[in-house]
Design an enzyme around this catalytic site. Structure first.
Site, PDB file in Angstrom:
ATOM      1  NE  ARG A 134     -13.563  -3.008   7.188  1.00  0.00           N
ATOM      2  CZ  ARG A 134     -12.801  -3.120   6.108  1.00  0.00           C
ATOM      3  NH1 ARG A 134     -12.942  -4.174   5.299  1.00  0.00           N
ATOM      4  NH2 ARG A 134     -11.932  -2.194   5.805  1.00  0.00           N
TER       5      ARG A 134
ATOM      6  NE  ARG B 292     -11.065   2.195   4.933  1.00  0.00           N
ATOM      7  CZ  ARG B 292     -12.209   1.546   4.699  1.00  0.00           C
ATOM      8  NH1 ARG B 292     -13.329   1.920   5.286  1.00  0.00           N
ATOM      9  NH2 ARG B 292     -12.230   0.541   3.868  1.00  0.00           N
TER      10      ARG B 292
ATOM     11  NE  ARG C 150      -4.376  -0.074   2.399  1.00  0.00           N
ATOM     12  CZ  ARG C 150      -5.219  -1.089   2.415  1.00  0.00           C
ATOM     13  NH1 ARG C 150      -4.786  -2.315   2.320  1.00  0.00           N
ATOM     14  NH2 ARG C 150      -6.514  -0.854   2.482  1.00  0.00           N
TER      15      ARG C 150
HETATM   16  P1  ADP Z   1      -9.970  -1.627   2.402  1.00  0.00           P
HETATM   17  O1  ADP Z   1      -9.234  -2.119   1.199  1.00  0.00           O
HETATM   18  O2  ADP Z   1     -11.439  -1.837   2.316  1.00  0.00           O
HETATM   19  O3  ADP Z   1      -9.609  -0.251   2.821  1.00  0.00           O
HETATM   20  P2  ADP Z   1      -8.504  -3.500   4.115  1.00  0.00           P
HETATM   21  O4  ADP Z   1      -9.270  -4.578   4.747  1.00  0.00           O
HETATM   22  O5  ADP Z   1      -7.559  -3.853   3.033  1.00  0.00           O
HETATM   23  O6  ADP Z   1      -9.570  -2.437   3.659  1.00  0.00           O
HETATM   24  O7  ADP Z   1      -7.672  -2.686   5.236  1.00  0.00           O
HETATM   25  C1  ADP Z   1      -8.280  -2.156   6.387  1.00  0.00           C
HETATM   26  C2  ADP Z   1      -7.256  -1.378   7.204  1.00  0.00           C
HETATM   27  O8  ADP Z   1      -6.169  -2.235   7.588  1.00  0.00           O
HETATM   28  C3  ADP Z   1      -6.573  -0.229   6.468  1.00  0.00           C
HETATM   29  O9  ADP Z   1      -7.347   0.960   6.481  1.00  0.00           O
HETATM   30  C4  ADP Z   1      -5.265  -0.099   7.272  1.00  0.00           C
HETATM   31  O10 ADP Z   1      -5.458   0.557   8.504  1.00  0.00           O
HETATM   32  C5  ADP Z   1      -4.917  -1.559   7.566  1.00  0.00           C
HETATM   33  N1  ADP Z   1      -4.047  -2.129   6.505  1.00  0.00           N
HETATM   34  C6  ADP Z   1      -4.366  -3.138   5.657  1.00  0.00           C
HETATM   35  N2  ADP Z   1      -3.343  -3.409   4.817  1.00  0.00           N
HETATM   36  C7  ADP Z   1      -2.351  -2.539   5.122  1.00  0.00           C
HETATM   37  C8  ADP Z   1      -1.048  -2.287   4.603  1.00  0.00           C
HETATM   38  N3  ADP Z   1      -0.534  -3.003   3.576  1.00  0.00           N
HETATM   39  N4  ADP Z   1      -0.311  -1.297   5.168  1.00  0.00           N
HETATM   40  C9  ADP Z   1      -0.786  -0.584   6.184  1.00  0.00           C
HETATM   41  N5  ADP Z   1      -2.012  -0.744   6.718  1.00  0.00           N
HETATM   42  C10 ADP Z   1      -2.792  -1.713   6.207  1.00  0.00           C
END
Ligand code: ADP
Length: 192
Positions: free
Chosen positions: A138, A149, A88
């Protein structure tokens, strides 16, 4: 096959990751799911991640990268994987490239799910998940957090598509349409 699925929150990454990984016979690895499991299990990792997640911020790279490295060392990921929600940030992408390179490996493809922002807000505010048989929102799908986000995605994650494009790895996929249609587009981009 080693594949990364990119796309903003609400693009359908989780849904498509499960289906496509099943078709490829590789595990779908979702950092969001791993974090959420740790939050419900009240592990140390979960305690560290929770405040960031609830605020709609990214969990710091050191925490995330260590977790992904451990997950990719599991035997089921040796023959391939589909990553959902990781990388990310460019720093995370560099870590992934370097740790694969140490094993003489590389990504085969990066698939980006493309959806316009209006549709994303609509999808996320209506999204529900099942907890103990009950349909709940959620914590990070509240409207203010959703907006944040999307902003975090625009600033920190969206630059990854250009980064992967330069390396010739990126396929952009229109993610509007029926779930099966989007799946077929993704598989076609993988030559399946
Ligand atoms: P979405 O894609 O719907 O935003 P995710 O389930 O992928 O949700 O992620 C939810 C939360 O988990 C993110 O908003 C972040 O806080 C954390 N997160 C997930 N993957 C990462 C990552 N690769 N790096 C940092 N934080 C992460």
């Amino acid at each position: 096959m080693r594949v990364v699925l990119l796309g903003p929150p609400g693009a359908g990454k989780g849904t498509q990751a499960q289906i496509v990984a099943g078709r490829l016979g590789v595990p779908a690895i979702s950092t969001g799911d791993i974090f959420r499991a740790n939050v419900s299990g009240q592990t140390d990792l979960g305690k560290q991640a929770k405040e960031y997640m609830d605020a709609g911020d990214l969990v710091p790279d050191e925490i995330t990268v260590a977790m992904v490295r451990d997950r990719l060392d599991e035997p089921d990921a040796k023959a391939g994987f589909l990553l959902d929600g990781f990388p990310r940030t460019i720093a995370q992408a560099e870590m992934l490239r370097d740790s694969l390179a140490e094993q003489q490996l590389r990504l085969d493809r990066v698939l980006e799910l493309v959806v316009d922002e209006e549709e994303l807000v609509r999808r996320l505010s209506g999204r529900r998940m099942l907890v103990d048989g009950k349909s709940v929102q959620r914590d990070d799908d509240k409207p203010e957090t959703v907006r944040h986000r999307l902003e975090v995605h625009r600033e920190q994650t969206a630059p990854l598509s250009g980064w992967y494009e330069q390396q010739g790895l990126l396929s952009r996929i229109d993610a509007i349409g029926a779930i099966e249609e989007v799946t077929e587009r993704l598989l076609a981009a993988l030559g399946r």
